[in-house]
Design an enzyme around this catalytic site. Structure first.
Site, PDB file in Angstrom:
ATOM      1  N   GLY A  31       0.803  -1.225   0.000  1.00 14.82           N
ATOM      2  CA  GLY A  31       0.000   0.000   0.000  1.00 14.82           C
ATOM      3  C   GLY A  31       0.826   1.259   0.000  1.00 14.82           C
ATOM      4  O   GLY A  31       1.975   1.275  -0.434  1.00 14.82           O
ATOM      5  N   LEU A  54      -4.060  -5.997  -5.513  1.00 17.63           N
ATOM      6  CA  LEU A  54      -3.112  -4.888  -5.390  1.00 17.63           C
ATOM      7  C   LEU A  54      -1.789  -5.349  -4.750  1.00 17.63           C
ATOM      8  O   LEU A  54      -1.792  -5.952  -3.680  1.00 17.63           O
ATOM      9  CB  LEU A  54      -3.743  -3.790  -4.518  1.00 17.63           C
ATOM     10  CG  LEU A  54      -2.971  -2.471  -4.430  1.00 17.63           C
ATOM     11  CD1 LEU A  54      -2.907  -1.781  -5.761  1.00 17.63           C
ATOM     12  CD2 LEU A  54      -3.600  -1.571  -3.377  1.00 17.63           C
ATOM     13  N   ASP A  55      -0.674  -5.053  -5.401  1.00 16.33           N
ATOM     14  CA  ASP A  55       0.671  -5.364  -4.880  1.00 16.33           C
ATOM     15  C   ASP A  55       0.919  -6.864  -4.728  1.00 16.33           C
ATOM     16  O   ASP A  55       1.856  -7.275  -4.027  1.00 16.33           O
ATOM     17  CB  ASP A  55       0.935  -4.660  -3.539  1.00 16.33           C
ATOM     18  CG  ASP A  55       0.873  -3.148  -3.645  1.00 16.33           C
ATOM     19  OD1 ASP A  55       1.007  -2.627  -4.766  1.00 16.33           O
ATOM     20  OD2 ASP A  55       0.692  -2.496  -2.614  1.00 16.33           O
ATOM     21  N   GLN A  56       0.094  -7.688  -5.357  1.00 16.36           N
ATOM     22  CA  GLN A  56       0.251  -9.138  -5.216  1.00 16.36           C
ATOM     23  C   GLN A  56       0.660  -9.811  -6.519  1.00 16.36           C
ATOM     24  O   GLN A  56       0.787 -11.029  -6.577  1.00 16.36           O
ATOM     25  CB  GLN A  56      -1.078  -9.768  -4.744  1.00 16.36           C
ATOM     26  CG  GLN A  56      -1.589  -9.252  -3.421  1.00 16.36           C
ATOM     27  CD  GLN A  56      -0.760  -9.713  -2.254  1.00 16.36           C
ATOM     28  OE1 GLN A  56      -0.029 -10.695  -2.355  1.00 16.36           O
ATOM     29  NE2 GLN A  56      -0.835  -9.008  -1.149  1.00 16.36           N
TER      30      GLN A  56
END
Lengths: 304, 304, 304, 304
Positions: free
Chosen positions: C220, C246-248
């Site tokens: 995040g 997200l961000d994965q």
């Protein structure tokens, strides 16, 4: 075939899948050689586990091909047939090949003087199965490190070398090395320059030396003191095959570590110890896993 | 006093706290010098923000002291008084000192030839306030990089150098540099060897050069090609003060990057570009933040 | 066929040798697939320049094969024939394949917000021919970086995004991206989370994001501030394919840099800028050189 | 005073110069504290060998000062007088101070389970005088590593821990540790979570743990397997002081190593071994050389 051994990443994962063998190919680049090798292994029941292939277009007088195939010979019935076929490829394409069945561990002789850090590292890594080899003997020109050898119950032989006795002692060392059927000699901070005679007996990239500098900077002795005098901000270590030209052999691995004004010559030596042992182990691993191909004065080092 | 400028980590955090100045001390180690400096600054209303002090016991003929104090002169009424007192310390202890009030940015002249990567890096970092300096002019022996200078609206002067015109052109360069009251000259892959005359005009560690090798390996030209021929596994870059001995000046910063058999000479050059620009910027930052003290042929580089 | 382009090491060395193409294969490991691919290319007049092949025995439910062949199609008369034969291999072995003829540069759209460091880096590297692509447009939600785009004469489009207008603006962005026939979208510190709709239009590993932490630490926003609060001694950056999580997404490249107690949050940001741009360029290079194969949530990244 | 010991760079160079002591200061930033400390040491016949001082302006509620002075107490007649004067400074400036005379080596207890790599490293480095400490005992919950302890002739105590016996066994361990007057406890891959009771007995930053990940990524157990599942391209190790919050203590040192798709979970473990031992030794060295100051949840780590 031999029991599973833990030398490499793929072997480890593939424990249940049987042994691994390598085929290395080096020679002038010819169309079809890659397909021919893959096809040959495939037709004889071998599965290709991984392979890497590289063509050096800057080589002279012609482009050079380097190839390493790691394969699973489980389905292979007759090794000699594969060997014969590979020799046919050699003749057809004008290349050199090397098959390693990897069903017995290579034998490594370690030569040391008084510094113990590389020796400890080699023996601990071998014990941890991170080096796929046997170490049947340690040779030194001093008594100092006998206790290290004893810890691992490895025979330790001392040959006190003087300018007068050097050639004679080397003869005795060579006799011992040959009696043990040694594949690779590791100079783990062995502080003697080997004679032309010794070197030429293991001239086929079989002697690995660790030099305590970022070659070609600081050739010869007292490399850390040279580096300190120059005021460098990084010090290095270099593992290379020993050749007749001192410190000029093909480089297998190098690394560096930062130093600052706070570091005196003794700190260079201390920090260098950490470097040397790591670089030497990395080079020996690459050699033992048949990842290295030597061409002229350089090493092609494939990933395992 | 000047507005806040973003050169260093402490300044940035300390935005509301006013400017920062440095006091550097270099000389024979004498008991009491550290306390004397701290005390002097303190008594004149300066707060010490950070300090670093190091004694080199291996220096000859006597131990050498190196000290850097970053202080906040906010409470100081009279700079000249501090200056006078520091000069008294100089005499008393037999050391050299340097005070930088850092209320105006040092002026940097950048000299380039045809390679643009170091120039872009310097200008972008200066623009991003990561280099605490002004860059009032760029000098070159070629027209090639004028568009880069134009992007940042910095005057770009071309002095085409030939063996015949070299000294004359250098005179013109020097006149321009002096007219701009330049503090530091950065050789950002300037492919000319400066004359003894030029070098001696900025002999007090005021010329920073970037060499495209891990010095002292591969001195002189075509360093990456030399490295490729040798078959190294790491390539390096070195930022140093230019002195009369080519490539022998005190080293400020060095770094390396891994190369493999897959990398041809062009790849060495490409990877080297990334290295050179980083090492040069790091060296210039250390210089501009007054972190460097030169002693004999070496640099003490303190953290900012 | 297209003119020589400088994207990769081999291409550069092989300037006179014609273009390079790649064949990538991904699927369940089957005996014979490696030989079949090499043989197919060979029989149609292609020379294999380099190849890499890897089998993941830990994949479930069955072992997975990953292969990348870089070949010279100079002697090839009919591309469509090779294509047909490769499709036959697909069916026979149950694998997926991808041929890239590399005769035109992929088109990259760069999305930015206010941070300029990644954008400068991408444009300078592309200009230096270190990124084998065209960059026909830059999209932003702010006016701030128009001058950077102007420097390289690249059209710069601004879509001011608010929670209310987001979907509408994305539609306009997508229309523009599709009109330019874009192959890869690079989020160069674009500070907006893309909608599910946008992401699913480029779901086939076509969107590369740079995250300013060593994922999966500090997911995040305000990652550097999170890192500073935790007191880490290294900070990182991660380039990954953007996915619905997200961000994965699958990680392509990561790197770190040391920080110390002297570094405040602003210094983390500053040091992070250097990291981010390097990691993003490395990831994009690997993508453009067709070195990446995505399987489940991971990337196989071959050397070029 | 005690004999010379080889823990640090300066000590080594300064062999003939006598012992070294440190004064560390931590507290709210007050004008004059730096000068006061230097002056105090100077007036009592101590020479300052090196010093470092840092002010954290981002600390709340007020700026914090951190200082470490390495000094030579050769000319000091009365330690207790210095001690008294330092306590006066404590009161005057409202700071905490710590003097270490370094005339006897700190005593370290090592706790291990079954992994041997960190233990070997600690013992070899201590033997090579790279760790300035005594290691009078090794404690384990398993018999496995007794032979390592035997090699260095260090007593090895086994406390088999079960959920039922845990507190009781910890009592016995603590009794043993206290009987040996231990200064620092090193958890060298000790696979038990210490109880609140145990931790609070050595709560003053006296327990160092090595965690096998780049914290705060991958907390808890099986960190390498978590990392492999995520598909990271770097793995890390973190040395930190153990606190009541598992894996949340102040970080002393961290490092990473590259991994690739070729590396399975076993290779992560293998590569991680090299990392863990290095990071742990680095952290312990910093601790033993009195370079660490803990404030809230963070470590200030000065250079030695």
């Amino acid at each position: 075939m031999g029991a599973f051994r833990h030398s490499s990443s793929l072997q480890r994962v593939a424990k249940q899948l049987g042994d691994r063998a390598t085929l290395r190919v080096l020679g002038p680049d010819r169309k079809g050689i890659v397909a021919a090798c893959s096809d040959l292994l495939n037709r004889h029941g071998c599965s290709i586990v991984s392979s890497e292939h590289y063509t050096d277009y800057s080589a002279t007088p012609h482009s050079m091909l380097f190839q390493r195939i790691l394969f699973d010979p489980e389905g292979l019935r007759d090794r000699s047939e594969v060997k014969t076929k590979v020799q046919e490829l050699e003749r057809k394409f004008g290349v050199k090949t090397k098959i390693d069945w990897r069903d017995k561990s290579p034998k490594v002789a370690v030569l040391v003087s008084k510094h113990d850090h590389c020796l400890w590292e080699l023996l601990l890594r071998q014990q941890a199965k991170e080096l796929d080899c046997e170490i049947p003997l340690i040779i030194s020109n001093h008594e100092n490190l006998r206790h290290v050898a004893d810890t691992f119950q490895i025979p330790y032989y001392v040959f006190p070398v003087t300018p007068e006795t050097k050639l004679e002692q080397e003869q005795a060392q060579l006799a011992l090395i040959e009696a043990h059927d040694i594949d690779v000699i590791v100079l783990a901070r062995y502080m003697q320059v080997l004679s032309k005679h010794f070197l030429s007996r293991y001239a086929d990239s079989q002697i690995i030396n660790i030099h305590h500098s970022f070659l070609p900077a600081f050739l010869g002795g007292r490399a850390y003191h040279q580096a300190h005098d120059r005021g460098v901000k990084l010090i290095g270590a270099t593992a290379h095959y020993a050749t007749l030209d001192l410190d000029q052999g093909p480089i297998i691995a190098q690394d560096v570590v930062a130093v600052s004004h706070r570091d005196g010559p003794h700190d260079f030596v201390r920090k260098g110890r950490g470097l040397e042992r790591n670089v030497l182990v990395r080079a020996l691993q690459a050699h033992l896993d048949q990842c290295v191909l030597v061409y002229n004065t350089k090493c092609v080092v494939f990933s395992d």
